[in-house]
Design a protein around this motif. Sequence first.
Motif, PDB file in Angstrom:
ATOM      1  N   SER A  46      -2.039 -12.709  13.510  1.00  0.00           N
ATOM      2  CA  SER A  46      -1.424 -12.172  12.287  1.00  0.00           C
ATOM      3  C   SER A  46      -1.980 -12.830  11.028  1.00  0.00           C
ATOM      4  N   SER A  47      -2.976 -13.687  11.152  1.00  0.00           N
ATOM      5  CA  SER A  47      -3.525 -14.342   9.954  1.00  0.00           C
ATOM      6  C   SER A  47      -4.979 -14.740  10.219  1.00  0.00           C
ATOM      7  N   THR A  48      -5.681 -15.036   9.124  1.00  0.00           N
ATOM      8  CA  THR A  48      -7.054 -15.520   9.261  1.00  0.00           C
ATOM      9  C   THR A  48      -7.079 -16.803  10.084  1.00  0.00           C
ATOM     10  N   LEU A  92      -2.852  -7.783  10.767  1.00  0.00           N
ATOM     11  CA  LEU A  92      -3.323  -8.358   9.486  1.00  0.00           C
ATOM     12  C   LEU A  92      -3.136  -7.312   8.388  1.00  0.00           C
ATOM     13  N   ASP A  93      -1.881  -6.954   8.150  1.00  0.00           N
ATOM     14  CA  ASP A  93      -1.641  -5.761   7.332  1.00  0.00           C
ATOM     15  C   ASP A  93      -1.053  -6.073   5.961  1.00  0.00           C
ATOM     16  N   SER A  94      -1.337  -7.270   5.441  1.00  0.00           N
ATOM     17  CA  SER A  94      -0.765  -7.560   4.121  1.00  0.00           C
ATOM     18  C   SER A  94      -1.654  -6.962   3.021  1.00  0.00           C
ATOM     19  N   LEU A  95      -0.967  -6.409   2.049  1.00  0.00           N
ATOM     20  CA  LEU A  95      -1.639  -5.727   0.945  1.00  0.00           C
ATOM     21  C   LEU A  95      -1.200  -6.434  -0.326  1.00  0.00           C
ATOM     22  N   GLY A  96      -2.142  -6.962  -1.094  1.00  0.00           N
ATOM     23  CA  GLY A  96      -1.788  -7.695  -2.313  1.00  0.00           C
ATOM     24  C   GLY A  96      -1.334  -6.758  -3.419  1.00  0.00           C
ATOM     25  N   GLU A  97      -0.884  -7.371  -4.508  1.00  0.00           N
ATOM     26  CA  GLU A  97      -0.494  -6.570  -5.664  1.00  0.00           C
ATOM     27  C   GLU A  97      -1.763  -6.051  -6.336  1.00  0.00           C
ATOM     28  N   VAL A  98      -1.710  -4.810  -6.813  1.00  0.00           N
ATOM     29  CA  VAL A  98      -2.886  -4.253  -7.482  1.00  0.00           C
ATOM     30  C   VAL A  98      -3.100  -4.973  -8.819  1.00  0.00           C
ATOM     31  N   ASP A  99      -4.314  -5.446  -9.056  1.00  0.00           N
ATOM     32  CA  ASP A  99      -4.679  -6.037 -10.342  1.00  0.00           C
ATOM     33  C   ASP A  99      -5.202  -4.880 -11.206  1.00  0.00           C
ATOM     34  N   VAL A 100      -4.300  -4.354 -12.042  1.00  0.00           N
ATOM     35  CA  VAL A 100      -4.652  -3.149 -12.805  1.00  0.00           C
ATOM     36  C   VAL A 100      -5.757  -3.454 -13.819  1.00  0.00           C
ATOM     37  N   ALA A 101      -5.679  -4.604 -14.451  1.00  0.00           N
ATOM     38  CA  ALA A 101      -6.679  -4.940 -15.475  1.00  0.00           C
ATOM     39  C   ALA A 101      -8.087  -4.982 -14.882  1.00  0.00           C
ATOM     40  N   ALA A 102      -8.212  -5.579 -13.694  1.00  0.00           N
ATOM     41  CA  ALA A 102      -9.534  -5.685 -13.067  1.00  0.00           C
ATOM     42  C   ALA A 102      -9.841  -4.471 -12.210  1.00  0.00           C
ATOM     43  N   ALA A 103      -8.820  -3.629 -11.952  1.00  0.00           N
ATOM     44  CA  ALA A 103      -8.941  -2.493 -11.010  1.00  0.00           C
ATOM     45  C   ALA A 103      -9.421  -2.990  -9.650  1.00  0.00           C
ATOM     46  N   GLN A 104      -8.638  -3.909  -9.088  1.00  0.00           N
ATOM     47  CA  GLN A 104      -8.972  -4.499  -7.782  1.00  0.00           C
ATOM     48  C   GLN A 104      -7.698  -4.714  -6.978  1.00  0.00           C
TER      49      GLN A 104
END
Length: 451
Positions: A46-48, A92-104
Motif C-alpha cells: 500500500s506504499s512505496t 497505491l491509490d492515493s490522489l493528491g490535491e490538484v495544484d491549480v496554479a501549476a496545473a499538476q
Amino acid sequence: MTLPLDDLRSAVGAEHVLVDADLTRSYESDWTGRFSGRAGCVVRPSSTAEVSEVLRICDAAGVPVVVQGGNTGLVGGGIPAGGEVLLSLTRLDSLGEVDVAAAQVSAGAGVTLSSLQAAARAAGLDFGVDLAARDSATVGGLVATNAGGIRVLRYGSMRAQLLGAEAVLADGSVVSRMAGLAKDGTGYDLVSLLCGSEGTLGVVTAVRLRLVPRVTARCVALLALSSTQAAVDLLPGLRDRLPSLAGAELVFADGIALVRKHSGLPAPFDEEHPAYLLLECADRVDPTDALVEAVSSAEGLLDARVASDAAGQRALWAYREQHTEAINAEGVPVKLDVSVPLRSLPSLVAALPETVRAVAPDARLVVFGHVHEGNLHVNVLDAGPLDEEVTDAVLRLVASLSGSISSEHGVGRAKVEWLGLSRSATEIAAMRAIKDALDPRGTLNPGVLLP
Ligand code: MLT
Ligand code: ZN
C-alpha cells in the motif's frame, strides 16, 4: 523456487499476501482470455516503502516479480509466466490535491484513469490522456506502457504528461522525482526512461502529472468516406483549420456491423461505406460551425452525422469505443497494435486482408485505429492454432512499411519474439545494457519486452 512468504507477510501484512487459488485467480489471466499463468503468490503493498521492502526481499531471494496495475493490458505484460511473485499496485491509490496554479497533480500508481480525470475536472482542469478502459486502467500501467488512446493528436501520449515519478528499483532502492519541475536539465531523464519500460527497469509507485485546460464545448462528427486515403488526406487541412481538433478515429463497416450485433445500436447511415472517420473538437466556445465548415467540402465525403449534444456525441463514440468489447464477444482475438508513417496507412489497410488470408484462410480481420498517429489496431478472430503465423505475417508487413510492431499497447510477452522487426540489434543491445545495469539479477518482469 521457494517463496519468502513469511518475509513478504511481514512486509505488507498477512492479509495482503494471497496464495489461495480462489483469491489469486483474477490476477492470473487478462480479460481478453489470451494470457494466463499461475503466480507463486499475489502481494498487495500500500506504499512505496512496502514496494521497496517487497522488491528487496524478492531480489535477495532470487524470486522474479511480475508487476500488475488494473490488468487491462493487451500484451500479457502483467500476467505471470509461472511461479513469480505478482506485485499488484491497486492499493497505491492515493490522489493528491490538484495544484491549480501549476496545473499538476500527484497520483499513486493504482489510481484509475477515470478517478484522475474526475479530480482534474473538479478542479477546473483535465487530464490529457483518455481511453476506453478508463474505469479500470491505472496510472502505473499507463506509464509502464506509455499509453496513448484517443487524445494523442491534441496532448500526446502518457510520456508527454509526466513531470516526475517515484519508482523502486529491483534491489529496493527508491528514486523520487516528484517536485514537478517543468524544466530540468540535469542529465539522463530517468522518468522518461521508466515510461514505456513495461516494469522491466523499476516499479513506478507514484507520478507527478501535467494537467490541461478544461474545454467543455464539444462537437463530434462521424464522416462516411470513400477510402482510408480520403481520411488521411483530410487530416492536414483539419489540423490547420481546427485548433480545437482533439481526436480522429478510423473505423470500417465490418467493425461497425460487429458493434451493432453486440450492442443493438442502429446503423449510423442508410448504407455501408468504405471508411468512417470519427472526429471530435473541443473548445471553450461551440466548435460545431467550424467543424462542419472544415469538413463540408472534403474530397471523398459520402455522408456525415454531427452531434453537438452530449447524448448524441456518446452515441457516435459508441460505434468506435465498443469495438474492443464487440470483438472479444466473438472469441479470443489475436490483437496487434501497430503504427506506420501516416502516408503508408492506406497501403497497410489495403494489404492486410490478403496478408492474413495467405496464412489463415478462415480468419476474420477487424481493424480500427487512431488515424492521426498512423496507429491501427489489427484484430484477427478465428485464427485458431495459426495465431503465431498471423502475428508474424502482419508484423512483417508493418516492418516492410517502416512501422512499429507496438504503437501503444507495449511489447509485453506477446511480441517479444518480433522486437527485432522494430529495433536494431544495436538498440536492443543498448536496452539490454540499461536493463542489466538497473536490474542485474533480472528480477523485474522477466520475459517481458526484451528477448
Ligand atoms: C483502443 O483504442 O480501443 C484500445 O487500444 C483497445 C484495443 O485496441 O482494443
Ligand atoms: Zn488504441
